[in-house]
Design an enzyme around this catalytic site. Structure first.
Site, PDB file in Angstrom:
ATOM      1  N   LYS A  29      38.083  40.912  32.059  1.00 37.22           N
ATOM      2  CA  LYS A  29      38.944  39.730  32.095  1.00 37.22           C
ATOM      3  C   LYS A  29      38.182  38.435  31.823  1.00 37.22           C
ATOM      4  CE  LYS A  29      42.799  41.279  34.967  1.00 37.22           C
ATOM      5  NZ  LYS A  29      42.525  42.702  34.886  1.00 37.22           N
ATOM      6  N   GLU A  60      40.775  31.706  40.067  1.00 34.30           N
ATOM      7  CA  GLU A  60      41.613  30.848  39.248  1.00 34.30           C
ATOM      8  C   GLU A  60      42.469  29.951  40.140  1.00 34.30           C
ATOM      9  OE1 GLU A  60      44.147  33.199  36.793  1.00 34.30           O
ATOM     10  OE2 GLU A  60      42.595  33.590  35.288  1.00 34.30           O
ATOM     11  N   HIS A  83      52.659  42.020  42.860  1.00 39.17           N
ATOM     12  CA  HIS A  83      52.041  41.882  41.534  1.00 39.17           C
ATOM     13  C   HIS A  83      52.398  43.031  40.590  1.00 39.17           C
ATOM     14  CE1 HIS A  83      49.830  38.638  43.375  1.00 39.17           C
ATOM     15  NE2 HIS A  83      49.235  39.460  44.206  1.00 39.17           N
ATOM     16  N   ARG A  93      46.679  48.807  25.352  1.00 36.48           N
ATOM     17  CA  ARG A  93      47.175  50.184  25.424  1.00 36.48           C
ATOM     18  C   ARG A  93      48.695  50.169  25.290  1.00 36.48           C
ATOM     19  NH1 ARG A  93      49.614  49.923  30.339  1.00 36.48           N
ATOM     20  NH2 ARG A  93      48.641  48.572  31.911  1.00 36.48           N
TER      21      ARG A  93
END
Length: 343
Positions: free
Chosen positions: A154, A238, A273, A330
């Protein structure tokens, strides 16, 4: 050769004609000489619904299919639907069997498999598996090993987005090494912030911190979750975007640097999530914002030379600003939603 089907004013999902389906060995670039060979036999290194879907498509195209199965899955439907089926991971638990790369590659080589489709989950985002296929002279149905590696990290994916001029959520440039770095970030950007696993997704290793007193506990929990789920507890931090819309753009790329989008899906309805509902197209989305999301998704994927199907995910805040969060390199369960609005 890949062919796109036009449908309802846009481009439909990727169609592959059996008579002209060829691959280049080892993901060669357009400048390299192509080694043309027909794909006659495809293995799916997966189980269940996704394996059956791929088998059905291959059968319609006249391509022979190969299933692999663990000892516990001898009676599963995906084994029955394939033309051939072989045991892998003897003596291993079921999940470990489907992660056993040497067995999967050996079965493929022993039975003249031309291409391996990873499905989703299991080995689908493992760069070492994609590389093992290439090293064995077998086509990996997905992005190149290097692209899988870059998008799976990431932090690197974030750096690539910045280089491509795609907006990202304010965050650390790399994984943090200590709690003190998280404190510095919180002092700079204020709460709420979010910890995210640097080397995985699916909601694991993610913790939102709304006040200073919660910082240490959530840092430890996120680290432990990431370590357990991905074998690496590295985290980055973040600024947390409160009550955002979660918009993802479906993309397709070929081996010649061409990338197209197949519009977007709104997956803002989530639990822990995890996406619960997918809506396509996204409702009440400003047309200019929609165009920017599509353009940024294509720009980023061109930047990395993306091949095959994938999904670029964004957050949109209450002010209509959008931020890149990740690329799923993917096939996804959600691709069926895009099929419904493009066919």
């Amino acid at each position: 050769m890949l062919r796109y089907i036009g449908a309802r004013g846009g481009l439909g999902l990727l169609a592959i004609r059996r008579a002209c389906l060829y691959s280049r060995s080892a993901h060669s670039t357009p400048q390299q000489s192509a080694v043309i060979r027909p794909i006659k036999k495809v293995m799916v290194a997966n189980r269940g619904e996704i394996a059956i879907r791929v088998f059905r498509a291959c059968t319609e195209l006249g391509i022979r299919t190969v299933a692999v199965y663990s000892e516990q899955d001898t009676g599963q439907m995906h084994r029955q639907k394939a033309d051939e089926a072989y045991l892998i991971g003897k003596g291993l638990p079921p999940v470990a069997a489907y992660l056993h790369i040497p067995d999967i590659i050996k079965v493929a080589k022993d039975n003249d498999v031309d291409a391996i489709h990873p499905g989703y989950g299991f080995l689908s985002e493992r760069a070492d598996f994609a590389q093992a296929c290439v090293d064995a002279g077998i086509m990996f149905v997905g992005p190149t090993p290097e692209t899988v590696r870059k998008m799976g990290d990431k932090v690197e994916a974030r750096s690539l987005a910045i280089a491509a001029g795609v907006p990202v959520v304010p965050g650390t440039d790399g994984p943090i090494a200590s709690l003190s770095e998280a404190k510095v970030f919180a002092d700079t950007y204020s709460f709420p912030i979010i910890f995210k696993a640097a080397y995985g997704g699916g909601g694991r290793g993610m913790r939102v911190v709304k006040e200073y007193e919660e910082l240490e506990e959530n840092y430890q929990r996120a680290y432990s979750e990431a370590l357990t789920a991905f074998g690496n507890g590295a985290l980055f931090v973040e600024k947390f975007i409160e009550k955002p819309r979660h918009i993802e753009v479906q993309i397709l790329g070929d081996k010649y640097g061409n990338v197209i989008h197949l519009y977007e899906r709104d997956c803002s309805i989530q639990r822990r999530h995890q996406k619960v509902v997918e809506i396509a197209p996204a409702v009440q989305l400003d047309p200019q914002l929609r165009a920017r999301l599509h353009a940024d998704a294509v720009t980023l994927c061109k930047q990395v030379g993306y091949e095959n199907a994938g999904t670029v995910e964004f957050l949109v805040d209450k002010h209509g600003k959008h931020f890149f969060i990740e690329v799923n390199s993917r096939l996804q369960v959600e691709h069926t939603v895009t099929e419904e609005v493009t066919e």
